[in-house]
Design an enzyme around this catalytic site. Structure first.
Site, short mmCIF file in Angstrom:
data_model
loop_
_atom_site.label_atom_id
_atom_site.label_comp_id
_atom_site.label_asym_id
_atom_site.label_seq_id
_atom_site.Cartn_x
_atom_site.Cartn_y
_atom_site.Cartn_z
N THR A 27 10.62 -3.66 -0.36
CA THR A 27 11.30 -4.06 -1.59
C THR A 27 12.71 -3.48 -1.57
OG1 THR A 27 10.54 -2.11 -2.78
CG2 THR A 27 9.16 -4.06 -2.92
N ALA A 60 10.10 1.80 -0.56
CA ALA A 60 10.76 1.94 -1.86
C ALA A 60 12.14 2.54 -1.63
CB ALA A 60 9.92 2.82 -2.77
N VAL A 86 9.95 5.88 2.19
CA VAL A 86 11.25 5.98 1.52
C VAL A 86 12.32 5.23 2.32
CG1 VAL A 86 13.03 7.54 0.65
CG2 VAL A 86 10.62 8.21 0.52
N LYS A 87 12.96 4.30 1.63
CA LYS A 87 13.95 3.43 2.27
C LYS A 87 15.35 4.02 2.08
CE LYS A 87 14.45 -1.62 2.63
NZ LYS A 87 14.16 -2.86 1.90
N ILE A 88 16.03 4.28 3.19
CA ILE A 88 17.31 4.98 3.20
C ILE A 88 18.39 4.11 3.85
CG2 ILE A 88 18.53 7.01 4.10
CD1 ILE A 88 16.44 7.84 2.14
#
Length: 219
Positions: A27, A60, A86-88
């Site tokens: 997402t 996310a 965790v999307k970085i």
């Protein structure tokens, strides 16, 4: 090859999961906004709802672009559910954040990758996944699939464990080509996955079988 669905729409996620082929979800803020999800509490609740549907791997995305902000947000996102990745973003402070989260045992997905050099940096910092955006590269007349091949080749050269997650996948042939090139994961809209079901010879063959069965049954 793992199939992720790129959406925040719960109905689409359930449909892909019920099909029996879904491995995860990606997402981003744009997809959340498309579903009318606003406000930190609502966004976190929506991530939890997604986690409750799938078995694992829900990316996310952090909003901050500074190191301290990404660490703070990433920790909060990781608390939502053990399934969260965790999307970085691929920026300097993002690379630092990847290293931090790797040390903490928190899985990460480095997004907005547009070059093999960026993918190499993310892998060195300990990213679990890198997300090259092939469709957006195609939009500026660069072969996005060529980048997938480059990254896969480099990672194989050195036994790098970071997985190549092909993103911005626009159609079913993108998906097939990514599979041929050895991408570990593809993330795409539901229609790209269901598009793999379709073939005119399947349709005509099934119609013939049903017609022949009706004749044999005297119908």
């Amino acid at each position: 090859m793992k199939f992720f669905i790129d959406t925040a729409n719960l109905s689409e996620i359930r449909e892909a999961y019920d099909l029996g082929v879904l491995d995860g979800v990606t997402t981003n803020p744009s997809l959340m906004a498309k579903e009318g999800i606003t406000g930190d509490e609502n966004v976190r609740a929506h991530y939890k709802a997604i986690c409750d549907i799938v078995d694992d791997k829900v990316s996310a995305e952090v909003i901050s672009t500074d190191y301290e902000g990404m660490i703070r947000e990433g920790k909060e996102l990781a608390k939502i559910d053990d399934k969260i990745v965790v999307k970085i973003p691929m920026i300097k402070d993002g690379v630092k954040a990847l290293k931090y989260f790797h040390g903490e045992g928190i899985r990460t997905n480095c997004t907005l990758i547009f070059s093999a050099g960026q993918a190499l940096l993310a892998a060195k910092a300990g990213a679990t996944y890198v997300s090259p955006f092939i469709g957006r590269l195609d939009d500026i007349s660069f072969d996005g699939l060529e980048l997938i091949g480059q990254i896969v080749h480099i990672y194989q050269n050195y036994g790098i464990e970071t997985e190549v997650l092909a993103a911005s996948v626009r159609h079913s042939m993108h998906l097939i080509k990514c599979a041929e090139l050895g991408a570990d994961v593809v993330t795409c809209p539901l229609k790209v996955i269901t598009g793999l079901l379709k073939h005119p010879l399947t349709d005509s063959g099934l119609a013939q079988f049903l017609a022949d069965h009706a004749k044999a049954a005297g119908k």
